[in-house]
Scaffold this motif. Structure first.
Motif, PDB file in Angstrom:
ATOM      1  N   LYS A 157       0.565  -1.115  -0.332  1.00  0.00           N
ATOM      2  CA  LYS A 157      -0.087  -0.222   0.151  1.00  0.00           C
ATOM      3  C   LYS A 157       0.980   1.713   0.088  1.00  0.00           C
ATOM      4  N   SER A 158       0.196   2.147  -0.934  1.00  0.00           N
ATOM      5  CA  SER A 158       0.911   3.748  -0.393  1.00  0.00           C
ATOM      6  C   SER A 158       1.056   4.612   0.685  1.00  0.00           C
ATOM      7  N   GLU A 159       2.355   4.950   1.208  1.00  0.00           N
ATOM      8  CA  GLU A 159       2.086   5.501   2.309  1.00  0.00           C
ATOM      9  C   GLU A 159       0.469   6.733   2.596  1.00  0.00           C
ATOM     10  N   ALA A 160       0.114   7.359   1.222  1.00  0.00           N
ATOM     11  CA  ALA A 160      -0.777   8.180   1.467  1.00  0.00           C
ATOM     12  C   ALA A 160      -2.074   7.937   1.648  1.00  0.00           C
ATOM     13  N   SER A 161      -2.658   6.191   1.244  1.00  0.00           N
ATOM     14  CA  SER A 161      -4.058   5.532   1.366  1.00  0.00           C
ATOM     15  C   SER A 161      -4.434   5.085   2.522  1.00  0.00           C
ATOM     16  N   GLN A 162      -2.645   4.387   3.313  1.00  0.00           N
ATOM     17  CA  GLN A 162      -2.749   4.118   5.228  1.00  0.00           C
ATOM     18  C   GLN A 162      -2.989   5.321   6.240  1.00  0.00           C
ATOM     19  N   ILE A 163      -3.048   7.024   5.161  1.00  0.00           N
ATOM     20  CA  ILE A 163      -2.618   8.088   6.530  1.00  0.00           C
ATOM     21  C   ILE A 163      -4.037   7.958   7.622  1.00  0.00           C
TER      22      ILE A 163
END
Length: 349
Positions: free
Chosen positions: A44-50
């Motif tokens: 997963k991308s970092e932004a999608s896990q914020i």
């Protein structure tokens, strides 16, 4: 026996639920493999896990990405309240906000004349805003940031080297434009962001044939990330912006400094939700040509190709050659218009 049966009756479903959750989270997409049978993984991308957390210093309330920081300058007034929200591990991801900045003259001739009359006055040191547009405000931002940083004896305001507008996305309800722009940081890396301000002209005061009355700039908002990453982070910055709220203690201090109706309106918490909605709406209507070109160039440089999940619509960056290796039909190459979509993650071997 009754108690044992009752305990089992309660505990067994819990174990079944845990087992089901484990399977759902651990099994992944079994079809994601190469033609040779090699399993591939999705990160997963970092932004999608914020996730968000609340920040409250007694004056300002805002929801920020978990683990991020909020800084306030050493010297700040209520009417010019300023803060920046950023990733402490990488300050290339930042939102900087200032309620109001003042002291800008309308022409370079007026600035020079004022400087000759009052050499130590800040009005003569700040760059003139001519014409009085959002684009020009940020074109001369660096000069004014340097003066402001010197005034507070702190390197607080960010520098926007080689600032260039990509496109004007339209006006906010306060009169300022929302512009999409890019600049380079101190390492020469290209950053992309959204920028807005509302320049207010309170009137004229003529001396020596020049208008020496200063301008004010309200709601100065900068949000940026690395050029090809900004698309993934814009909605996150926008969410934080929409949650800005000034406390009752702040409003008391603000109203002591600024008694005029125009100034008081500037601290109304509802404004930031409205600005946020307007920025998001403008962003969604942006021209996609810049995204397509820059994202394609980035993918070619870094060795990616983009695919999307036909079942969920999620877009992924996959290693170069993925579509030749892939054995299934679920993940397909994206079309050009999908380069504006956020990245959900990465497909890797």
């Amino acid at each position: 026996m009754y108690k044992k049966y009752n305990l089992c009756k309660k505990v067994l479903p819990i174990f079944l639920i845990i087992a089901m959750l484990f399977c759902l989270t651990g099994c992944g997409d079994k079809s994601l493999k190469t033609k040779s049978g090699e399993k591939l993984k999705i990160t997963k991308s970092e932004a999608s896990q914020i996730e968000y957390e609340d920040f409250n210093n007694g004056y300002l309330k805002i929801q920020i990405p978990k683990g991020w920081k909020v800084d306030i300058p050493n010297r700040v007034t209520f009417s010019g309240y300023t803060f920046k929200m950023y990733n402490p591990n990488d300050k290339n991801y930042m939102l900087e906000f200032s309620l109001g900045l003042s002291g800008f003259l309308k022409t370079e001739a007026a600035r020079k004349k004022f400087s000759s009359l009052y050499p130590s006055a800040i009005y003569g040191q700040l760059a003139a805003i001519d014409p009085q547009t959002t684009e020009q405000f940020y074109k001369v931002w660096n000069t004014n940031a340097k003066v402001a940083n010197k005034q507070i004896n702190q390197e607080f305001f960010v520098y926007l080297d080689n600032f260039e507008m990509i496109e004007n996305l339209g006006k906010t309800h306060l009169g300022g434009d929302v512009i999409r722009g890019k600049f380079t940081n101190d390492k020469g890396e290209t950053m992309q962001g959204l920028f807005t301000t509302s320049i207010f002209d309170s009137g004229s005061y003529y001396m020596y044939g020049l208008d020496l009355a200063p301008l004010n700039a309200y709601h100065n908002i900068i949000m940026y990330a690395p050029d090809v990453e900004f698309n993934n982070w814009q909605s996150i910055f926008d969410h934080s912006l929409s949650t800005i709220e000034f406390t009752e203690d702040f409003m008391k201090g603000f109203n002591k400094e600024q008694s005029s109706q125009v100034a008081t309106v500037q601290a109304n918490a509802k404004i930031y939700d409205e600005i946020s909605n307007m920025i998001m709406d403008s962003w969604n209507k942006r021209n996609s040509s810049y995204d397509i070109i820059s994202q394609k160039q980035s993918d070619a440089t870094l060795g990616y190709e983009r695919v999307y999940d036909t079942e969920t619509g999620d877009v992924y960056k996959a290693y170069n050659g993925f579509t030749d290796d892939y054995s299934g039909n679920r993940y397909q190459s994206i079309t050009d218009d999908m380069y504006t979509a956020t990245i959900s993650g990465y497909i890797e071997k």
